[in-house]
Write a protein that holds these residues in place. Structure first.
Motif, short mmCIF file in Angstrom:
data_model
loop_
_atom_site.label_atom_id
_atom_site.label_comp_id
_atom_site.label_asym_id
_atom_site.label_seq_id
_atom_site.Cartn_x
_atom_site.Cartn_y
_atom_site.Cartn_z
N UNK A 98 52.39 37.76 36.30
CA UNK A 98 53.70 38.23 36.73
C UNK A 98 54.33 39.14 35.68
N UNK A 99 54.15 38.81 34.41
CA UNK A 99 54.73 39.58 33.31
C UNK A 99 53.91 40.83 32.98
N UNK A 100 52.66 40.84 33.41
CA UNK A 100 51.74 41.87 32.94
C UNK A 100 52.11 43.27 33.39
N UNK A 101 52.61 43.44 34.62
CA UNK A 101 52.89 44.79 35.09
C UNK A 101 54.03 45.44 34.32
N UNK A 102 55.04 44.65 33.92
CA UNK A 102 56.13 45.20 33.13
C UNK A 102 55.65 45.56 31.73
N UNK A 103 54.75 44.75 31.20
CA UNK A 103 54.30 44.97 29.82
C UNK A 103 53.27 46.09 29.74
N UNK A 104 52.34 46.16 30.68
CA UNK A 104 51.24 47.11 30.58
C UNK A 104 51.28 48.22 31.64
N UNK A 105 52.11 48.06 32.68
CA UNK A 105 52.16 49.03 33.76
C UNK A 105 51.34 48.57 34.95
N UNK A 106 51.87 48.80 36.16
CA UNK A 106 51.19 48.34 37.37
C UNK A 106 49.81 48.96 37.54
N UNK A 107 49.71 50.26 37.31
CA UNK A 107 48.41 50.93 37.43
C UNK A 107 47.43 50.40 36.40
N UNK A 108 47.85 50.35 35.15
CA UNK A 108 46.95 49.92 34.08
C UNK A 108 46.44 48.50 34.30
N UNK A 109 47.36 47.61 34.70
CA UNK A 109 46.95 46.22 34.87
C UNK A 109 46.05 46.04 36.09
N UNK A 110 46.28 46.83 37.14
CA UNK A 110 45.42 46.74 38.32
C UNK A 110 43.99 47.14 37.97
N UNK A 111 43.85 48.17 37.16
CA UNK A 111 42.51 48.59 36.72
C UNK A 111 41.85 47.46 35.92
N UNK A 112 42.58 46.92 34.94
CA UNK A 112 42.03 45.86 34.10
C UNK A 112 41.65 44.63 34.91
N UNK A 113 42.54 44.22 35.81
CA UNK A 113 42.30 42.99 36.57
C UNK A 113 41.10 43.12 37.49
N UNK A 114 40.78 44.35 37.93
CA UNK A 114 39.58 44.55 38.75
C UNK A 114 38.32 44.50 37.88
N UNK A 115 38.37 45.15 36.73
CA UNK A 115 37.20 45.19 35.86
C UNK A 115 36.83 43.79 35.35
N UNK A 116 37.82 42.98 34.99
CA UNK A 116 37.54 41.68 34.39
C UNK A 116 36.85 40.74 35.38
N UNK A 117 37.02 40.98 36.68
CA UNK A 117 36.41 40.10 37.68
C UNK A 117 34.91 40.32 37.81
N UNK A 118 34.40 41.39 37.23
CA UNK A 118 32.94 41.56 37.26
C UNK A 118 32.23 40.46 36.46
N UNK A 119 32.95 39.84 35.51
CA UNK A 119 32.34 38.79 34.69
C UNK A 119 31.98 37.56 35.53
N UNK A 120 32.95 36.94 36.26
CA UNK A 120 32.56 35.76 37.05
C UNK A 120 31.61 36.08 38.19
N UNK A 121 31.69 37.28 38.78
CA UNK A 121 30.77 37.63 39.86
C UNK A 121 29.34 37.71 39.33
N UNK A 122 29.18 38.34 38.19
CA UNK A 122 27.84 38.41 37.57
C UNK A 122 27.36 37.03 37.17
N UNK A 123 28.27 36.22 36.60
CA UNK A 123 27.90 34.87 36.19
C UNK A 123 27.47 34.02 37.38
N UNK A 124 28.10 34.23 38.54
CA UNK A 124 27.73 33.49 39.74
C UNK A 124 26.30 33.82 40.17
N UNK A 125 25.93 35.10 40.08
CA UNK A 125 24.55 35.49 40.42
C UNK A 125 23.56 34.74 39.54
N UNK A 126 23.82 34.76 38.23
CA UNK A 126 22.91 34.11 37.29
C UNK A 126 22.84 32.61 37.54
N UNK A 127 23.98 31.99 37.78
CA UNK A 127 24.04 30.55 37.94
C UNK A 127 23.31 30.08 39.19
#
Length: 466
Positions: A98-127
């Protein structure tokens, strides 16, 4: 919103930084002159990113269908626990998101939040390619997938700042509804994979979402904007935490969104257990459950948009009260009817009603704080900034607390199956909670006469929300 979008040199500067410094959605002239197009563009890509985030959050509602107990050593109770852990992580992360968009910007945080989700998706494949792991490993991977649940709070807070008060119900309902559609989408992808490859190859589901995460991140980078100015900050969060309406609204959101996300994780498992009781093999039960499970989240997601629109017309509190009354009735249907067909109808009704309630409860939030702002010794700009900051803070808090209801749904269902072998006890608990939520809605937001609500000194929670 004016100068930065009228002088060519400044327009180029804004495009380069993707930051808007003077946004005022309540300025009707500026809104008609181009502000609405900017808001719509940001809304579209916010929906895309949130949609994919919801899919990743609920990825394990599909993955458990690919996990036969004799291969993975995971029981039915363990599968409910996996869903509860993913729900818990996604709910708790809504506070910092909730605080992230004010601190980092809505566009910037949306990009980051999409990229970081590649970690659990990749981990799920391996698991899943290496069955036989201890339970805690699956729980950890599900917790990482829960990061997708945080996307909702940042997305809603960001879009809340883009739209004027008169359109917030529609915009927030569309944003949330489009995001919620990520739940049936991942279940439909799972169904196609099961039908095409069988239960043993879940990797294609994850591969699809690696591609979609890349699309969402790239689209946000190219087409979204950051807003500079008053937004959700720690001061607003502290004020919201001490506000009575924050916790009343959070309670209502436990009943609506908590039900939606909790049943989204649990419905496929409930169906699979019912099909197993009818004599299906594990593979047949998974396929048959997947053929039905997406219907509830799909209809519930669509209903959220219409719940927000109906709330714009007749009031969020009135729609919410009707929703909880209907959910009590749907729970009664589940208790009375024991056949699979009746169970499906009852759960689908709960999905639709909870979806409508998601939209109507979020309409209450800006209405309440717009009313409260008018009792403050501020000018019009100050009132708008207060209402926007407090609404954004409460959206984050209510979203997080409401998501915890999904944890409760899965844990109560797990205990119900462990103790009695059915969902009956759990449904009784759900019905009792919906009755309490209906009573709170009536007492806090509907039952105050209009004249009393408009009178000096009347409870601010009643004004403009009924």
């Amino acid at each position: 919103m004016g100068p930065a979008h009228t002088r060519p040199r400044e327009r180029r500067a804004v495009f380069a930084s993707r930051t808007i410094t003077d946004w005022d959605p309540e300025d009707t002239a500026a809104w008609e002159a181009g502000g609405s197009a900017i808001a719509r563009r940001n809304l579209i890509w916010s929906v895309v990113a949130e949609h994919v985030g919801f899919s990743v959050w609920t990825l394990w509602s599909v993955m458990v269908l690919f996990m036969p107990s004799d291969v993975y050593g995971i029981s039915a109770g363990d599968k409910f626990l996996i869903g509860a852990v993913a729900t818990l992580t996604g709910s708790l992360l809504r506070f910092p998101y909730t605080l992230a968009t004010s601190r980092f910007g809505g566009r910037n945080w949306t990009v980051f939040s999409a990229v970081v989700l590649t970690v659990p998706v990749t981990a799920t494949i391996v698991l899943l390619a290496n069955p036989g792991q201890p339970l805690w490993v699956y729980l950890l991977c599900a917790a990482l997938a829960g990061f997708g649940g945080g996307n909702f709070a940042s997305s809603m807070t960001n879009i809340n700042a883009f739209y004027p008060q008169r359109l917030k119900g529609w915009a927030l309902g569309l944003n949330a509804g489009g995001g919620n559609l990520g739940v049936p989408a991942v279940q439909l992808v799972g169904l196609l994979v099961i039908a095409w490859t069988g239960v043993g190859e879940p990797y294609w589901v994850c591969a699809v979402y690696l591609v979609l995460l890349a699309v969402a991140g790239l689209g946000a980078a190219l087409f979204m904007d950051n807003l500079e100015g008053p937004g959700v900050d720690l001061s607003a969060m502290r004020s919201a935490i001490t506000d009575r309406d924050t916790w009343l609204i959070s309670l209502l959101y436990i009943g609506t969104f908590g039900s939606f996300i909790g049943f989204s994780f649990a419905f496929s498992q409930v169906l699979a257990l019912n099909f197993l009781d009818r004599g299906d093999t594990a593979a047949q039960a998974s396929l048959h459950a997947a053929q039905i499970a997406f219907i509830g989240p799909l209809l519930g997601s669509v209903a959220r948009v219409y719940g927000g629109r109906l709330a714009d017309r007749i009031g969020g509190s009135r729609v919410t009260l009707g929703v909880f009354a209907g959910m009590v009735g749907a729970a009664a249907v589940l208790l009375v009817g024991s056949s699979l067909e009746v169970q499906v109808v009852g759960f689908v009704a709960l999905f639709v009603l909870s979806g409508m309630g998601n939209g109507s409860v979020y309409k209450i939030i800006p209405s309440v704080f717009d009313a409260k702002s008018r009792a403050l010794p501020l000018d019009e700009d100050g009132r708008a900034a207060y209402s926007r900051a407090m609404s954004g803070a409460v959206i984050g808090i209510a979203g997080a607390v409401g998501g915890l209801g999904g944890v409760g749904i899965n844990m109560v269902l797990r205990q119900s199956y462990l103790s009695s072998g059915s969902a009956t006890v759990a449904v009784v608990v759900f019905a009792a909670f919906y009755l309490v939520a209906a009573a709170v809605t009536w007492r806090a937001y509907v039952g105050v006469p209009r004249a009393a609500a408009d009178a000096p000194g009347a409870p601010q929670s009643a004004k403009l929300s009924s």
